[in-house]
Design an enzyme around this catalytic site. Sequence first.
Site, PDB file in Angstrom:
ATOM      1  N   ARG A   6       0.790  -1.132  -0.113  1.00 56.61           N
ATOM      2  CA  ARG A   6      -0.098  -0.021   0.034  1.00 56.61           C
ATOM      3  C   ARG A   6       0.974   1.262  -0.076  1.00 56.61           C
ATOM      4  O   ARG A   6       1.769   1.126   0.878  1.00 56.61           O
ATOM      5  CB  ARG A   6      -0.939   0.171   1.172  1.00 56.61           C
ATOM      6  CG  ARG A   6      -1.943  -1.026   1.334  1.00 56.61           C
ATOM      7  CD  ARG A   6      -2.948  -0.757   0.346  1.00 56.61           C
ATOM      8  NE  ARG A   6      -4.032  -1.932   0.396  1.00 56.61           N
ATOM      9  CZ  ARG A   6      -3.962  -3.097  -0.302  1.00 56.61           C
ATOM     10  NH1 ARG A   6      -2.882  -3.420  -0.876  1.00 56.61           N
ATOM     11  NH2 ARG A   6      -4.904  -4.079  -0.123  1.00 56.61           N
ATOM     12  N   GLU A  65      -3.038   7.777  -6.217  1.00 51.48           N
ATOM     13  CA  GLU A  65      -3.056   7.344  -7.588  1.00 51.48           C
ATOM     14  C   GLU A  65      -4.310   7.741  -8.274  1.00 51.48           C
ATOM     15  O   GLU A  65      -5.297   7.527  -7.900  1.00 51.48           O
ATOM     16  CB  GLU A  65      -3.219   5.965  -7.255  1.00 51.48           C
ATOM     17  CG  GLU A  65      -2.029   4.887  -6.563  1.00 51.48           C
ATOM     18  CD  GLU A  65      -1.970   3.731  -6.380  1.00 51.48           C
ATOM     19  OE1 GLU A  65      -0.941   3.161  -5.976  1.00 51.48           O
ATOM     20  OE2 GLU A  65      -2.915   3.040  -6.467  1.00 51.48           O
ATOM     21  N   HIS A 103       0.926   0.524 -10.405  1.00 49.20           N
ATOM     22  CA  HIS A 103      -0.259  -0.001  -9.676  1.00 49.20           C
ATOM     23  C   HIS A 103      -0.781  -1.360 -10.743  1.00 49.20           C
ATOM     24  O   HIS A 103      -1.876  -1.451 -11.036  1.00 49.20           O
ATOM     25  CB  HIS A 103      -1.379   0.532  -9.380  1.00 49.20           C
ATOM     26  CG  HIS A 103      -2.067  -0.114  -8.124  1.00 49.20           C
ATOM     27  ND1 HIS A 103      -2.603   0.545  -7.118  1.00 49.20           N
ATOM     28  CD2 HIS A 103      -2.201  -1.414  -7.923  1.00 49.20           C
ATOM     29  CE1 HIS A 103      -3.092  -0.254  -6.116  1.00 49.20           C
ATOM     30  NE2 HIS A 103      -2.917  -1.562  -6.567  1.00 49.20           N
TER      31      HIS A 103
END
Length: 321
Positions: A236, A265, A284
């Site tokens: 994370r 993000e 990601h």
Amino acid sequence: MNITVLDGYAANPGDLSWQPLERYGKLTIYDRTSSSQLIERAAQSEILLTNKVLLMREQIDQLPRLRYIGVNATGYNVVDAEYARKKGIVVTNIPAYSTESVAQMVFAHLLNVALRVDHYAQLNRKGRWSANPDFCYWDTPLIELQGKSIGIVGMGNIGKKVSEIAHAFGMEVNAYTSKERSQLDDYVRKTTFEGLLAISDIVTLHCPLNAATDKMINARTLKMMKQGAILINTGRGGLIDEQAVAMALATGQLSAFCADVLTDEPPSPTCPLLHCANAYLTPHIAWATREARERLISIAVDNVRAFCEGKPQNVVGGVER
């Protein structure tokens, strides 16, 4: 039964199908849903599937028909699961679907730092090797993983898979985990967080983000790490203090930072890590192999099936899996 997928594009940009959900109700799929669109789109739905769309107390209170929330991810912090349960709403997640893919990304990053394959490929496209007086050249340190010490923070499914791969490379494996020593493989050395930082050439983060782990890598803990250590975060974004990591890269306390996640993000253009020469960031995507996304959709459909049959599965509790 009305079923709505609020943000289906990430898991299925067009190469897979949500069609199996149609067996269980009238299906509506949105690629993306903003906070301002949520209530109108979800008002008539008993079943909602979300990845990043927030479903907190405020939103849940405006959706009286809602009976089920399926989080299309392992982490479920996008939902106030405790409040949902009080309202009689079942909340499920997708455990372990991306274990192999995320562990693979850890080593993609680590091997890139160790051997800089893309760096040399790019130089050679520009003629560097062709113009070289010798049969080989290198302008970066080249690192062998055999014998290096890797510290794994969190030994859930992904942490365990990373430990297995590291052991296969001949690395020394240290772990900071709540698991008992008897639950760990013989080659894993259990240690404290501070001890792990002090002895590890590479530190990789695989724990949930909560009050105890928020910014666990910060200016203070970075100073505990070996000079020139490599830090990897595929867990994370909030596990690290981004400014502190950028400073550690600038001073050489860290030789490299590899991450597939950031606090925000997509990141702001001013995110300090975007501009660090030794920060290697992927957007990601560790979870996004076709194989992992196929598993995600398959489990999401099976979770809905189990709920409709009155036997819900993968119901989230107080601890992430």
